[in-house]
Write an enzyme that holds these catalytic residues in place. Structure first.
Site, short mmCIF file in Angstrom:
data_model
loop_
_atom_site.label_atom_id
_atom_site.label_comp_id
_atom_site.label_asym_id
_atom_site.label_seq_id
_atom_site.Cartn_x
_atom_site.Cartn_y
_atom_site.Cartn_z
N VAL A 71 36.58 9.88 -2.50
CA VAL A 71 36.35 8.68 -2.39
C VAL A 71 36.48 7.89 -3.73
O VAL A 71 36.73 8.73 -4.81
CB VAL A 71 34.93 8.28 -1.94
CG1 VAL A 71 34.71 8.25 -0.25
CG2 VAL A 71 33.65 9.19 -2.40
N ASN B 55 37.81 4.54 -6.33
CA ASN B 55 38.83 3.60 -6.83
C ASN B 55 40.22 4.11 -7.15
O ASN B 55 41.18 4.01 -6.79
CB ASN B 55 38.46 3.28 -8.34
CG ASN B 55 38.55 1.84 -8.46
OD1 ASN B 55 39.40 1.22 -8.02
ND2 ASN B 55 37.51 1.16 -9.13
N GLU C 194 38.18 14.56 4.29
CA GLU C 194 36.85 14.39 4.74
C GLU C 194 36.57 12.79 5.17
O GLU C 194 35.63 12.41 5.67
CB GLU C 194 35.90 15.15 4.10
CG GLU C 194 35.63 14.76 2.55
CD GLU C 194 34.56 15.46 1.96
OE1 GLU C 194 34.69 16.80 1.87
OE2 GLU C 194 33.75 14.73 1.20
C1 LIG Z 1 32.39 12.70 -10.01
C2 LIG Z 1 31.99 11.37 -9.32
C3 LIG Z 1 30.62 10.69 -9.62
C4 LIG Z 1 33.15 10.17 -9.92
O1 LIG Z 1 32.93 9.32 -9.17
P1 LIG Z 1 33.84 7.61 -9.72
O2 LIG Z 1 33.37 6.87 -8.62
O3 LIG Z 1 35.27 8.13 -9.71
O4 LIG Z 1 33.07 7.53 -11.08
P2 LIG Z 1 33.04 6.58 -12.11
O5 LIG Z 1 34.03 6.61 -13.14
O6 LIG Z 1 32.77 5.17 -11.61
O7 LIG Z 1 31.51 6.93 -12.76
C5 LIG Z 1 30.67 6.80 -11.91
C6 LIG Z 1 29.36 6.72 -12.92
O8 LIG Z 1 29.19 7.99 -13.70
C7 LIG Z 1 29.38 7.66 -14.95
N1 LIG Z 1 29.78 8.70 -15.86
C8 LIG Z 1 31.53 8.70 -15.75
N2 LIG Z 1 31.66 9.92 -16.50
C9 LIG Z 1 30.58 10.38 -17.08
C10 LIG Z 1 30.22 11.54 -17.94
N3 LIG Z 1 31.40 12.25 -18.28
N4 LIG Z 1 28.92 11.47 -18.22
C11 LIG Z 1 28.04 10.68 -18.01
N5 LIG Z 1 28.13 9.60 -17.05
C12 LIG Z 1 29.45 9.58 -16.87
C13 LIG Z 1 30.17 6.44 -15.21
O9 LIG Z 1 29.85 5.59 -16.36
C14 LIG Z 1 29.49 5.49 -13.95
O10 LIG Z 1 28.18 5.00 -14.28
P3 LIG Z 1 27.49 3.91 -13.55
O11 LIG Z 1 27.48 3.95 -12.15
O12 LIG Z 1 26.34 3.96 -14.40
O13 LIG Z 1 28.39 2.70 -14.04
C15 LIG Z 1 32.50 11.33 -7.91
O14 LIG Z 1 33.70 11.65 -7.89
C16 LIG Z 1 31.70 12.54 -7.14
O15 LIG Z 1 30.60 12.15 -6.79
N6 LIG Z 1 32.26 13.61 -6.80
C17 LIG Z 1 31.46 14.92 -6.33
C18 LIG Z 1 31.90 14.83 -4.94
C19 LIG Z 1 33.27 15.10 -4.44
O16 LIG Z 1 34.25 15.30 -5.28
N7 LIG Z 1 33.72 14.74 -3.39
C20 LIG Z 1 35.11 14.96 -2.86
C21 LIG Z 1 35.32 14.73 -1.52
S1 LIG Z 1 34.94 13.08 -1.11
#
Ligand SMILES: CC(C)(COP(=O)(O)OP(=O)(O)OC[C@H]1O[C@@H](n2cnc3c(N)ncnc32)[C@H](O)[C@@H]1OP(=O)(O)O)[C@@H](O)C(=O)NCCC(=O)NCCS
Ligand SMILES: CC(C)(COP(=O)(O)OP(=O)(O)OC[C@H]1O[C@@H](n2cnc3c(N)ncnc32)[C@H](O)[C@@H]1OP(=O)(O)O)[C@@H](O)C(=O)NCCC(=O)NCCS
Lengths: 494, 494
Positions: free
Chosen positions: A255, A257, A279
């Site tokens: 999911v 952006n 999924e």
């Molecule tokens: C990893 C995951 C959280 C990244 O999501 P995303 O929406 O692309 O990530 P973003 O870059 O918008 O970051 C989300 C938040 O984490 C924070 N963040 C990103 N990288 C970070 C890091 N290395 N350390 C700390 N915080 C971090 C961002 O600042 C943001 O914080 P905010 O919500 O307070 O602004 C997300 O992909 C996930 O939950 N993955 C696990 C599940 C998965 O992969 N499912 C796959 C099938 S759907």
């Protein structure tokens, strides 16, 4: 029956299997009513806490409402709710973060205890009692099969046009009686179009008319667009080298952006007749189905924006020919993912120099969401790609670190790491070769020198005989960037 | 042809796919001849280094001889040779540590480059050119299919009675053309009893008569016996709870002492008609087959002691009915392991309080062996069990640590951790619950207080708001035990 009456059938201590996968198909009336009941109990000094098992994440009406009143004792297998997250990280709620493909079988195996109640949203009920499933399937089949009591929410806001779009496999069995899952292509039907339920177990039917709380679709930011470009270049390169067919292989996309940006890039490219085995089906895939870039998509949930949902409903006959919704035990099944040779693209929190990926924990201790299906896909994919912006929090955090503060995907399961800076193809590389390309290609320039310095000193230590040169590390400093961020708000000394 | 002549067909820079899996079925004449050639080249100032791809570990004549002369540029996917290990950890040899089930497909996908030469030991050649495979299959089918040139070692020391004991699946295909792997039971035959090779590619046939260098069988030590007892109690408990059938589910068991102790415990118990679906068949399983405890075993290699081998050869007709040897892409296939519901038992280097397992790295930087098939089995097993003595090096090392110094199996894939101290059943437990049982049940008493202290202080830090309570850690100290061991020779302050 009213939502209140149905909620009254759930008791303190119950394990409740709820529908819901990425804010689609979650029950919308009973959880808030249950939250009110829990709040009232709390006010009378009574403890009222349940186990909440779902497909994946849900919506504020479910996770948010129940977490707010402290009504969740244990949550599994995935969540992305701010209140849940706060409670979990404050130690007020237990959370078991499970591969999505493992959930259903663990319940069948009896590993997670008894399932007391199934609370499942459906789009309709046929005369003969079969159920028209809603906009997600998740673990609904398992909950209906295994729960002692069943509460149905029949939501007339779901288009009855969803009928026929589900493929619910009723051949799952326990070992030693399991058979091959006969999916040969994302479009292979192997099951039934309807959910079954034993009418004797149905203790409540609640009628609702509430649309899914669809995620907002935000146009991709610059970093996501760059990441998408790198991935598209890479796929082209693989086609040129004969390592991918022109119509690629089935796509899985997480999911968010960046995922939408990659899909939209594919849509603008010269691709035709692609397929998806994933999924979650987001707006990006819907557009690809519309344009013909995508010929077919298999998913367990529709996660469309309001606008996407309108497009979908307006042309539901078109999409019904091109979309199948499956239980998550099938959408995420290692057997099928491996057989189909899926191209897997998932977001991550951070990767280390050696290609170990953290998908779940901020600074090693705070849960973000959970591993979700990323492990099911990454391990079994034809190509497993992980992506993130190279920095977070305005550059105070590097998403490429010396050592991952938590590992969800090991070096053995990560083939490609991408940031807006570039793409590191790790296939066929040993650890020190991997760290070279990851630092060069993926790290943000403002962190590159510090990473290189760490790597140089780690190698020097190893050369001095005080550590190994296979995966050089400075144990004292390996997690110091995270530690410094916790203490100063920046990963590097300022 | 002589081994020297055959070795002359291998060039500097070649990728050579060799047979061999746990010191069985490895080529015995050409690698030493090649090592001599490399040594001669080195003496003339010429670089001569090759890529060595195998099934898994081999023997001193192969890994040892080639590593000794510095002839290995890159090794994959698994090794356990002391000279290799030293070279890898000294940065003199690259090593890619790959899930055993991934190797063959990565080569087919073209991810690891061209395979120049296959060097495969066989037991015999039929008139029509088909090959009687030797005591292991490993990746031999893939090497024979994909290499430009083939060198065969025909080893008359292998009993021709092995004929008929192999089941070589010739249905493997690339996505999108893959079909289900039709194994429904450890005994299901799905392939051909012989290896095929295009005669036009065979550039050399070398005749040998050298037995496998079989591992010594050492009787289990006290710690292994205690570990075995805990596992046997646990299996009984699972049967009582109705979570395992009386005849269990197919067993997978890693190599080594502890594995043999568990098997021997099972053999003494009241079990009958068990099955095994594993990658290595050791003496323990042979005894179980003999006694009838085990009805059938599927493996990719026989790894018997001299005594075990004698028993096997003396009764080969009996064993031929009860053993199948398969290519490792099938013995380790996630699809089959998951379908059969294997009970997986593997050794480890260390586990952390939260159940993350390190199978490969000493103190985070030095490779020991590799992940081998442990990931294929653990992730897809019905039950995934990891075992180790609670301490190493006379107590100077705790194998239960605050944070694993390297992660091969994440918290998502580890269900049971066992040491001689006890067994921690992690199913259905959230991280802090896991750390409680791991510390209480598995840690050595001399480390329990220090672990508890770490956990207490990590939780206190999290409660103060400076870290998360989901997976509490003290980032500064998380790896300090390993660091202290490197510096002082003991994990705790003395
Ligand atoms: C990893 C995951 C959280 C990244 O999501 P995303 O929406 O692309 O990530 P973003 O870059 O918008 O970051 C989300 C938040 O984490 C924070 N963040 C990103 N990288 C970070 C890091 N290395 N350390 C700390 N915080 C971090 C961002 O600042 C943001 O914080 P905010 O919500 O307070 O602004 C997300 O992909 C996930 O939950 N993955 C696990 C599940 C998965 O992969 N499912 C796959 C099938 S759907
Ligand atoms: C992890 C593994 C090395 C354990 O093997 P084992 O033979 O049971 O382990 P032992 O207890 O004999 O230990 C082997 C060595 O590691 C050392 N060791 C053990 N635990 C250690 C630790 N936590 N830190 C550092 N060294 C440790 C031992 O002291 C011993 O050293 P030595 O050879 O110098 O005496 C082995 O199981 C392995 O390689 N596993 C990965 C592959 C796999 O699981 N395959 C499964 C299918 S076969």
């Amino acid at each position: 029956m009213s939502a209140e009456q149905a909620a009254a059938l759930i008791q303190h201590g119950d394990h409740v299997g709820m529908s819901g996968f990425t804010s689609s198909g979650y029950p919308k009336a009973v959880p808030p009513a249950l939250a009110r009941r829990i709040e009232a109990a709390n006010q009378h000094g009574n403890v009222f806490r349940i186990g909440v098992w779902t497909g994946a994440s849900t919506a504020p009406e479910l996770d948010g409402a129940l977490a707010k009143v402290g009504g969740i004792e244990l949550r599994l297998p995935y969540q992305s709710d701010p209140t849940c997250r706060t409670r979990i990280n404050a130690g007020e709620m237990e959370y078991i973060d499970i591969h999505l493909s493992h959930v259903s079988q663990f319940v069948w195996f009896g590993f997670l205890g008894k399932l007391n109640v199934a609370l499942v949203e459906v789009a309709g009920v046929l005369e003969d009692g079969r159920l028209i499933a809603a906009s997600s399937l998740g673990n609904n089949k398992t909950w209906l099969d295994l729960a002692d009591k069943v509460i149905l929410e029949v939501n007339s806001a779901h288009a009855l046009g969803l009928e026929g779009m589900h493929d619910i496999y009723y051949g799952t069995a326990l070992p030693p009686n399991r058979r091959p899952i006969p999916v040969l292509h994302p479009s292979t039907r192997i099951g039934d179009a309807y959910l079954h339920v034993d009418p004797a177990k149905v203790v409540a039917i609640v009628e609702t008319n509430i649309p899914d709380r669809n995620p907002k679709f935000t146009p991709p930011d610059a970093a996501s667009e760059r990441i998408a470009e790198h991935i598209l270049d890479f796929l082209e390169h693989e086609i040129t080298r004969g390592r991918l067919p022109r119509e690629l292989l089935p796509i899985q996309s997480g999911v968010g952006n960046t995922a939408n940006a990659v899909l939209s890039g594919l849509d603008k490219g010269k691709y035709k007749g692609l397929t998806a085995y994933t999924e979650v089906l987001q707006d990006g895939m819907l557009e690809m189905l519309k344009s013909g870039t995508l010929a077919f998509a298999s998913s367990t949930a529709l996660s469309l924006s309001d606008e996407g949902m309108r497009e979908f409903l307006d042309n539901i006959d078109y999409y019904r020919e091109r979309i199948l919704l499956r239980p998550q035990e099938i959408s995420n099944h290692p057997e099928v993912i491996r057989r189909l040779g899926v191209i897997s693209m998932n977001g991550m929190i951070e990767a280390d120099m050696y290609g170990n990926v953290n998908s779940t924990h901020l600074m090693g201790t705070r849960i973000m969401n959970g591993i979700g299906g990323s492990g099911d896909f990454a391990r079994n994919a034809y190509l497993s790609i992980f992506m993130t912006a190279s920095t977070a929090k305005n550059g105070a955090i590097s998403c490429i670190v010396p050592m991952a503060s938590h590992v969800d995907h090991t070096e053995h399961d990560v083939q490609v790491v991408v940031t807006e800076q570039g793409l590191a193809d790790l296939r066929g590389l040993a650890p020190r070769q991997r760290s070279k390309v990851i630092i060069e290609r993926c790290a943000h320039p403002s962190y590159r020198a510090a990473l290189q310095d760490y790597e140089d000193r780690a190698q020097a230590l190893a050369r001095s005989g005080r550590a190994g040169l296979h995966t050089p590390h400075l144990l004292r400093e390996a997690l110091s960037w995270h530690e410094r961020y916790e203490e100063t708000g920046h990963m590097l000394p300022q």
